[in-house]
Design an enzyme around this catalytic site. Sequence first.
Site, PDB file in Angstrom:
ATOM      1  N   CYS A 141       0.965  -1.826  -0.063  1.00 11.52           N
ATOM      2  CA  CYS A 141       0.319   0.293   0.100  1.00 11.52           C
ATOM      3  C   CYS A 141       0.951   1.683   0.056  1.00 11.52           C
ATOM      4  CB  CYS A 141      -0.701   0.080   1.240  1.00 11.52           C
ATOM      5  SG  CYS A 141       0.163  -0.249   2.778  1.00 11.52           S
ATOM      6  N   HIS A 221      -2.115   5.388   5.991  1.00 15.07           N
ATOM      7  CA  HIS A 221      -1.128   6.224   6.634  1.00 15.07           C
ATOM      8  C   HIS A 221      -0.748   7.483   6.198  1.00 15.07           C
ATOM      9  CE1 HIS A 221       0.349   1.512   6.816  1.00 15.07           C
ATOM     10  NE2 HIS A 221       0.028   1.653   5.843  1.00 15.07           N
TER      11      HIS A 221
HETATM   12  P1  NAD Z   1      -5.346 -10.912   5.996  1.00 14.88           P
HETATM   13  O1  NAD Z   1      -4.089 -11.232   7.636  1.00 14.88           O
HETATM   14  O2  NAD Z   1      -6.419  -9.260   6.216  1.00 14.88           O
HETATM   15  O3  NAD Z   1      -5.937 -12.385   5.274  1.00 14.88           O
HETATM   16  C1  NAD Z   1      -5.623 -13.246   4.877  1.00 14.88           C
HETATM   17  C2  NAD Z   1      -6.171 -13.593   4.521  1.00 14.88           C
HETATM   18  O4  NAD Z   1      -5.626 -15.026   4.304  1.00 14.88           O
HETATM   19  C3  NAD Z   1      -6.877 -14.660   6.015  1.00 14.88           C
HETATM   20  O5  NAD Z   1      -8.362 -14.637   5.444  1.00 14.88           O
HETATM   21  C4  NAD Z   1      -6.464 -15.578   6.561  1.00 14.88           C
HETATM   22  O6  NAD Z   1      -6.908 -16.714   7.091  1.00 14.88           O
HETATM   23  C5  NAD Z   1      -6.151 -15.928   5.406  1.00 14.88           C
HETATM   24  N1  NAD Z   1      -5.159 -17.071   5.236  1.00 14.88           N
HETATM   25  C6  NAD Z   1      -3.577 -17.564   5.699  1.00 14.88           C
HETATM   26  N2  NAD Z   1      -2.758 -18.893   6.183  1.00 14.88           N
HETATM   27  C7  NAD Z   1      -3.530 -18.663   4.642  1.00 14.88           C
HETATM   28  C8  NAD Z   1      -2.965 -19.553   4.161  1.00 14.88           C
HETATM   29  N3  NAD Z   1      -2.235 -21.125   4.226  1.00 14.88           N
HETATM   30  N4  NAD Z   1      -3.576 -20.029   2.814  1.00 14.88           N
HETATM   31  C9  NAD Z   1      -4.273 -19.363   2.334  1.00 14.88           C
HETATM   32  N5  NAD Z   1      -5.067 -18.448   3.076  1.00 14.88           N
HETATM   33  C10 NAD Z   1      -4.829 -18.222   4.113  1.00 14.88           C
HETATM   34  O7  NAD Z   1      -4.227  -9.945   5.692  1.00 14.88           O
HETATM   35  P2  NAD Z   1      -4.237  -8.856   4.232  1.00 14.88           P
HETATM   36  O8  NAD Z   1      -4.194  -7.596   5.311  1.00 14.88           O
HETATM   37  O9  NAD Z   1      -5.098  -9.198   3.539  1.00 14.88           O
HETATM   38  O10 NAD Z   1      -2.610  -9.154   4.129  1.00 14.88           O
HETATM   39  C11 NAD Z   1      -2.911  -9.937   2.495  1.00 14.88           C
HETATM   40  C12 NAD Z   1      -1.335  -9.401   1.796  1.00 14.88           C
HETATM   41  O11 NAD Z   1      -2.394  -7.963   1.604  1.00 14.88           O
HETATM   42  C13 NAD Z   1      -0.107  -9.509   2.810  1.00 14.88           C
HETATM   43  O12 NAD Z   1       1.261 -10.253   1.726  1.00 14.88           O
HETATM   44  C14 NAD Z   1       0.231  -8.082   3.054  1.00 14.88           C
HETATM   45  O13 NAD Z   1       1.281  -7.624   3.483  1.00 14.88           O
HETATM   46  C15 NAD Z   1      -0.725  -7.490   1.600  1.00 14.88           C
HETATM   47  N6  NAD Z   1      -1.553  -5.530   1.529  1.00 14.88           N
HETATM   48  C16 NAD Z   1      -1.595  -5.627   3.131  1.00 14.88           C
HETATM   49  C17 NAD Z   1      -2.098  -4.521   3.021  1.00 14.88           C
HETATM   50  C18 NAD Z   1      -3.247  -4.029   4.637  1.00 14.88           C
HETATM   51  O14 NAD Z   1      -2.709  -3.274   5.014  1.00 14.88           O
HETATM   52  N7  NAD Z   1      -3.566  -5.034   4.899  1.00 14.88           N
HETATM   53  C19 NAD Z   1      -1.833  -3.420   2.178  1.00 14.88           C
HETATM   54  C20 NAD Z   1      -1.245  -3.704   0.850  1.00 14.88           C
HETATM   55  C21 NAD Z   1      -0.622  -4.496   0.893  1.00 14.88           C
END
Ligand code: NAD
Length: 344
Positions: A141, A221
């Site tokens: 992000c 942020h």
């Molecule tokens: P999150 O924890 O909200 O969601 C992740 C999901 O994946 C959850 O539903 C979890 O149950 C599931 N999960 C966990 N282990 C798993 C597995 N082995 N197989 C399949 N599903 C599984 O995380 P998020 O914030 O959505 O982040 C996801 C990605 O996006 C990460 O790489 C993160 O760095 C990136 N990201 C996050 C944000 C943010 O601010 N939240 C912003 C940009 C990018």
Amino acid sequence: MTVKVAINGYGTIGKRVADAVASQDDMEVIGVVKTRPSFEARMALEKGYALYAASKENIDDFKKSKIEVSGTIGDMLDKADIVIDATPGDTGEEYKKLYEKHGLKAIWQGGEDHELTGFSFNSEANYGDALGRQFARVVSCNTTGLVRVLYALDSAYGVKKARVTLMRRAADPGDIKTGPINALVPDPIKLPSHHGPDVNSILPDIDITTMAVKISTTLMHLHGLNIELKKACGEDDIIKMFSARPRIRLVSSKDKIKSTAEAMELAKDMGRPRGDMWENVVWKDSIAFNKGELYFFQAIHQESDVVPENIDAIRALMEMEKDGMRSIKKTNKALGILAPKDTA
Ligand code: NAD
């Protein structure tokens, strides 16, 4: 024929990307993967998405909770053309072999390293280079927010050097586990934060250094940017240039948007799903030249700014649209990122 998109990891990013895919007319959600039964799993079914378990062992948990699953991740991948991996950072790497086995294209998120795919994506900066690739990573992000403004500035005036302080939200609003709840945490203590090198994974020639502080807030942020440009220009030129970009929203403190709280309120008042703000929120009246250098503030909604980039990345990898700007316009129109962008 619509492109069939599978979503592995249905959390903060995954559920938003699923809805964004469903809103486009040239792609569809073929299924979403959850590890455990939860309200999000129930909501996925209510929205009409086929739900798959991450592994066979989890299927019983779903049955006990009376949540219907259509099989495991392998069954979903059999039906897909491309997979969005939105599993937690460093987890997605484990799935690369599985996606390869299914002969699939895949897009990971910013929690993975650049090296996993060898290609990091931003819609405006390098859409053309993504065409037809098997794998890509949509950068985080913060990096997405930085690349949007730096690419715009570099294209118009040349960026000689950029120095950025990132004030990062400590946790997402739905996260009850992560702190701090009463501290400002320099993270990392010693320069540089990873954001600068991450920008360089897309814009290798930009001289950028970043430092970051974790703040006890969940909303957005905030970036404080200080940039030296190669060509002379004025504040009005920067405002005009930003207001012409597809994913920058100019706001003004004169309009009583003086904080991330009010920026989020604006998104809610605009009727955005989940109150999402997909664009960089740049304060028009923060744009200033001081001793020849450009300064401004922008706020980044961490839960949603990467969502439109994932949609464009699907179109690029699947070669559904050769022209990046046309994809951006199509994505924006379907999501509702429409003019007037300048609310100031
Ligand atoms: P999150 O924890 O909200 O969601 C992740 C999901 O994946 C959850 O539903 C979890 O149950 C599931 N999960 C966990 N282990 C798993 C597995 N082995 N197989 C399949 N599903 C599984 O995380 P998020 O914030 O959505 O982040 C996801 C990605 O996006 C990460 O790489 C993160 O760095 C990136 N990201 C996050 C944000 C943010 O601010 N939240 C912003 C940009 C990018």
